[in-house]
Design a protein around this motif. Structure first.
Motif, PDB file in Angstrom:
ATOM      1  N   ALA A 165      25.715 -21.155  59.873  1.00 14.73           N
ATOM      2  CA  ALA A 165      25.841 -21.195  58.418  1.00 14.73           C
ATOM      3  C   ALA A 165      26.006 -19.794  57.846  1.00 14.73           C
ATOM      4  O   ALA A 165      26.857 -19.554  56.975  1.00 14.73           O
ATOM      5  CB  ALA A 165      24.616 -21.876  57.812  1.00 14.73           C
ATOM      6  N   ARG A 166      25.221 -18.847  58.350  1.00 18.32           N
ATOM      7  CA  ARG A 166      25.328 -17.463  57.878  1.00 18.32           C
ATOM      8  C   ARG A 166      26.681 -16.854  58.241  1.00 18.32           C
ATOM      9  O   ARG A 166      27.288 -16.134  57.448  1.00 18.32           O
ATOM     10  CB  ARG A 166      24.193 -16.621  58.477  1.00 18.32           C
TER      11      ARG A 166
ATOM     12  N   GLU B 296      29.368 -18.318  55.984  1.00 16.26           N
ATOM     13  CA  GLU B 296      29.229 -17.779  54.629  1.00 16.26           C
ATOM     14  C   GLU B 296      29.795 -16.364  54.547  1.00 16.26           C
ATOM     15  O   GLU B 296      30.346 -15.951  53.520  1.00 16.26           O
ATOM     16  CB  GLU B 296      27.758 -17.778  54.212  1.00 16.26           C
ATOM     17  N   ALA B 297      29.665 -15.605  55.661  1.00 15.80           N
ATOM     18  CA  ALA B 297      30.104 -14.208  55.673  1.00 15.80           C
ATOM     19  C   ALA B 297      31.566 -14.044  56.071  1.00 15.80           C
ATOM     20  O   ALA B 297      32.068 -12.925  56.112  1.00 15.80           O
ATOM     21  CB  ALA B 297      29.222 -13.405  56.640  1.00 15.80           C
TER      22      ALA B 297
ATOM     23  N   ARG C  45      37.078 -18.897  56.511  1.00 12.85           N
ATOM     24  CA  ARG C  45      35.903 -19.765  56.480  1.00 12.85           C
ATOM     25  C   ARG C  45      36.291 -21.177  56.924  1.00 12.85           C
ATOM     26  O   ARG C  45      35.583 -21.814  57.710  1.00 12.85           O
ATOM     27  CB  ARG C  45      35.324 -19.776  55.067  1.00 12.85           C
TER      28      ARG C  45
ATOM     29  N   ALA D 155      26.808 -10.866  58.867  1.00 14.65           N
ATOM     30  CA  ALA D 155      25.673 -11.795  58.796  1.00 14.65           C
ATOM     31  C   ALA D 155      24.464 -11.295  59.567  1.00 14.65           C
ATOM     32  O   ALA D 155      23.426 -11.959  59.582  1.00 14.65           O
ATOM     33  CB  ALA D 155      26.101 -13.162  59.339  1.00 14.65           C
TER      34      ALA D 155
ATOM     35  N   TRP E  81      25.243 -26.876  54.604  1.00 20.42           N
ATOM     36  CA  TRP E  81      24.608 -25.693  54.024  1.00 20.42           C
ATOM     37  C   TRP E  81      25.658 -24.853  53.292  1.00 20.42           C
ATOM     38  O   TRP E  81      25.468 -24.429  52.153  1.00 20.42           O
ATOM     39  CB  TRP E  81      23.966 -24.894  55.141  1.00 20.42           C
ATOM     40  N   LEU E  82      26.774 -24.608  53.954  1.00 21.87           N
ATOM     41  CA  LEU E  82      27.815 -23.779  53.367  1.00 21.87           C
ATOM     42  C   LEU E  82      28.356 -24.396  52.078  1.00 21.87           C
ATOM     43  O   LEU E  82      28.522 -23.716  51.060  1.00 21.87           O
ATOM     44  CB  LEU E  82      28.955 -23.587  54.367  1.00 21.87           C
TER      45      LEU E  82
ATOM     46  N   LEU F 104      25.955 -23.938  49.230  1.00 15.58           N
ATOM     47  CA  LEU F 104      25.961 -22.580  48.709  1.00 15.58           C
ATOM     48  C   LEU F 104      27.178 -22.318  47.834  1.00 15.58           C
ATOM     49  O   LEU F 104      27.100 -21.683  46.782  1.00 15.58           O
ATOM     50  CB  LEU F 104      25.942 -21.580  49.880  1.00 15.58           C
ATOM     51  N   MET F 105      28.337 -22.832  48.274  1.00 14.49           N
ATOM     52  CA  MET F 105      29.567 -22.610  47.518  1.00 14.49           C
ATOM     53  C   MET F 105      29.548 -23.363  46.190  1.00 14.49           C
ATOM     54  O   MET F 105      30.202 -22.956  45.229  1.00 14.49           O
ATOM     55  CB  MET F 105      30.784 -23.038  48.353  1.00 14.49           C
TER      56      MET F 105
END
Length: 277
Positions: A117-118, A121-122, A129, A228, A265-266, A269-270
């Motif tokens: 997930a990290r 995200e990065a 992505r 990340a 998760w991603l 966050l978005m």
């Protein structure tokens, strides 16, 4: 099919072997290596390999061991000589004393759900992505990700079509709802930027008429891992292996949840939501 440049004059035997490899569409690099290993065997024999005996093959391997040749080179030599003996010379019996020692396999690093997930995200931008999300969420090889086309995404059947994957066989991979949403985000952005063509590449390269390169994807993974704070050695294959590990360690009803967790998760966050823990 490309043939091999050779420093020495091409003998009839070498040409026959080259022709045999070309007929089987073997890669130029493999052809080059096979010729090189057979040449080393001929130098050891001090005569043409077509006069070799099974005992000659055994003596050559003893010679390699005594001179500290690595397991990988010995294995590659066995493959080359088996091709020479079994295909070009039609004498598979000459391979009977060749020994292929087992090689110790180092298990590749696996990323946890949190680390994936990290990393996603990065990733440097929505295109990368989405591409890395496909590598993980569908378990695709980096070359398969690079050569996806928009038409390969089947949102009705929730499948991704991979044309001529490993072994040149077409297959389907699963498409989770979370991965589909991520791809749709990229699709909208790509259309806005006018880099996605009808029936074109899903992940275009620097020129939208060409697919993204595997090197670009490797670089994106490394940059994302560094950003990340992930200290493991990470590559696109790490994402695929992490996907496979999730599949093999979870049972039936938990499988989809396990492999799409980072994408959940991603997406949260978005969208500005707090990821469910």
């Amino acid at each position: 099919m490309a043939t091999l440049p050779t420093e020495l004059p091409t003998t009839p035997l070498r040409q026959r072997m080259l022709d045999d490899m070309a007929m089987r569409a073997m890669k130029a690099r493999t052809q080059h290596d096979y010729v090189r290993h057979v040449r080393a065997f001929a130098a050891f024999l001090r005569r043409s390999p077509d006069t070799a005996t099974a005992e000659d093959g055994r003596r050559f391997q003893v010679h390699q061991r005594e001179h500290g040749i690595s397991e990988s080179v010995i294995g590659a030599t066995v493959s080359a000589l088996r091709f020479l003996f079994g295909v070009t010379l039609d004498r598979p019996d000459l391979s009977r004393k060749l020994v292929l020692a087992p090689r110790a396999r180092k298990l590749p690093d696996v990323l946890s759900v949190d680390e994936v997930a990290r990393l996603l995200e990065a990733a440097p931008g929505i295109k990368y992505r989405a591409a890395l999300g496909v590598a993980y969420g569908a378990g695709l090889r980096v070359s398969e990700v690079a050569h996806l086309k928009a038409d390969d995404i089947d949102s009705k059947r929730m499948l991704i079509r991979i044309e001529e994957g490993k072994g040149r066989k077409d297959r389907n991979a699963m498409l989770s709802p979370q991965l589909l949403e991520l791809l749709r985000l990229w699709w909208r952005e790509g259309k806005r930027r006018s880099v996605l063509l009808p029936h074109g590449w899903l992940f275009p390269g620097r020129s939208y008429t060409d697919p993204i390169s595997t090197r670009q994807l490797h670089r994106a993974v490394c940059e994302a891992a560094e950003a990340a704070g992930i200290r493991k050695r990470v590559s696109p294959h790490t994402l695929r292996h992490s996907f496979a590990t999730a599949l093999y360690t979870k049972v039936a009803t938990r499988t989809i949840r396990a492999v799409t967790g980072p994408l959940d998760w991603l997406m949260a966050l978005m969208e500005g939501r707090t990821p469910a823990g």
